[in-house]
Motif scaffolding. Sequence first.
Motif, mmCIF file in Angstrom:
data_model
loop_
_atom_site.group_PDB
_atom_site.id
_atom_site.type_symbol
_atom_site.label_atom_id
_atom_site.label_comp_id
_atom_site.label_asym_id
_atom_site.label_seq_id
_atom_site.Cartn_x
_atom_site.Cartn_y
_atom_site.Cartn_z
ATOM 1 N N ARG A 96 85.923 77.265 27.691
ATOM 2 C CA ARG A 96 85.329 78.529 28.137
ATOM 3 C C ARG A 96 86.372 79.632 28.251
ATOM 4 N N THR A 97 87.621 79.239 28.452
ATOM 5 C CA THR A 97 88.724 80.205 28.533
ATOM 6 C C THR A 97 89.897 79.660 27.720
ATOM 7 N N PRO A 98 90.821 80.514 27.298
ATOM 8 C CA PRO A 98 91.982 80.035 26.535
ATOM 9 C C PRO A 98 92.825 79.056 27.351
ATOM 10 N N ALA A 153 86.700 81.564 23.197
ATOM 11 C CA ALA A 153 87.958 81.306 23.904
ATOM 12 C C ALA A 153 89.134 81.300 22.939
ATOM 13 N N GLU A 157 89.837 84.895 21.942
ATOM 14 C CA GLU A 157 90.543 85.584 23.026
ATOM 15 C C GLU A 157 92.017 85.193 23.044
ATOM 16 N N TRP A 158 92.283 83.904 22.872
ATOM 17 C CA TRP A 158 93.678 83.424 22.837
ATOM 18 C C TRP A 158 94.454 84.113 21.724
#
Length: 369
Positions: free
Chosen positions: A139-141, A165, A168-169
Amino acid sequence: MAKVGNVSVIKRVGAVEAAATALREMVAAGKWADRLPGTRVLAGQLGVSQPTVQLALLELAKDGVLESAGERKAYRVKSRGASLSKESGPKGKRVILLTHQAIERTAESGRQVMEMLHRMLTPAGWQVDYRIVDFLHARTPHRSWDDLIGAEPGEQVVALFGRPALAEWAVKRGVKIIFLGGVTDGFEVPVVAVRSANLLAEAYRRLIALGHRRIVTQLCDRPQSYIDSMREAARMELEAAGLPYSPAYHTPDSEYLRPDVSWSIMESLFKRERPTALVLLDWRELVTAICFLSKIGLKVPEDVSVVLLNDQANAEWFQPPLARFKFPIARMARRLKAWLEGKWDPDGLRVGVAAEWVPGESIAPPPKG
């Protein structure tokens, strides 16, 4: 690239070599001062099996990067000076092909595009590295991606079935990345893909024209934006034909994609109101559906029509011949190559390519009554 006679043969980089390359880079970056974690931990970090990690560790031990501390004991760092890769390519001619699992286990169409891209790049002097990172459900990097992917700012990455994710990374790290399929949720990462919602709409149009009303497409373990686009496509086609649309019936979803989950959804739907057509997203769901239909004594297409929104090399073994879509493999690989060479810039846009409808014989008018 080796030669057999006068023919050049491109070596296929498998899961073991990809894992070995990732571990080699992590060692060289000083991730471990002395002793590596156990194979279970490393397998989780790399997104591969423990046997694959064990073979990769053996490769690094042979290369002098690691040394074994004995049976059942963790490997130790022997030399951080070892090269990051067995091959070194010209500066600016390196690309990382990134997958969430071993490439031989990925969907047929994606694997074919990646392998064709490799075949196109190698004769032109490109160094092609493979990386396996389980980014699919993140869900997130993850900070570990810096080491696992091993891309420096400005280097180029082609990711199969990318996710927000990962986008975004890459944006935050300044890594130049392009997705082969997947979703970005607004992050400015270009995507080359066959749009599944377009395929779904065409499949529904063809089935509705044959008289089908109860058409089902499972949307298990997919990003929410993907689910939303598929549901909108199904809704529009059904309502255009004057038919009601029910998300829970026509496009059920689940957080998980497992045989038992898919089977349970099928049991529930067939008890509620038996579908006359199934539009399936991948080969695994097709296998589960066919086994389910066989168990309850229904035939394809006499009782239930079946469409696959993909293609498989082994689809020709299916009887009756499977209605499906053939992806433009060469066209997609050429797009990716042009992007890598700086000859094509989609400027953060999603670039759709059309797939060819393969009629097959797995669809027919719904049974009467």
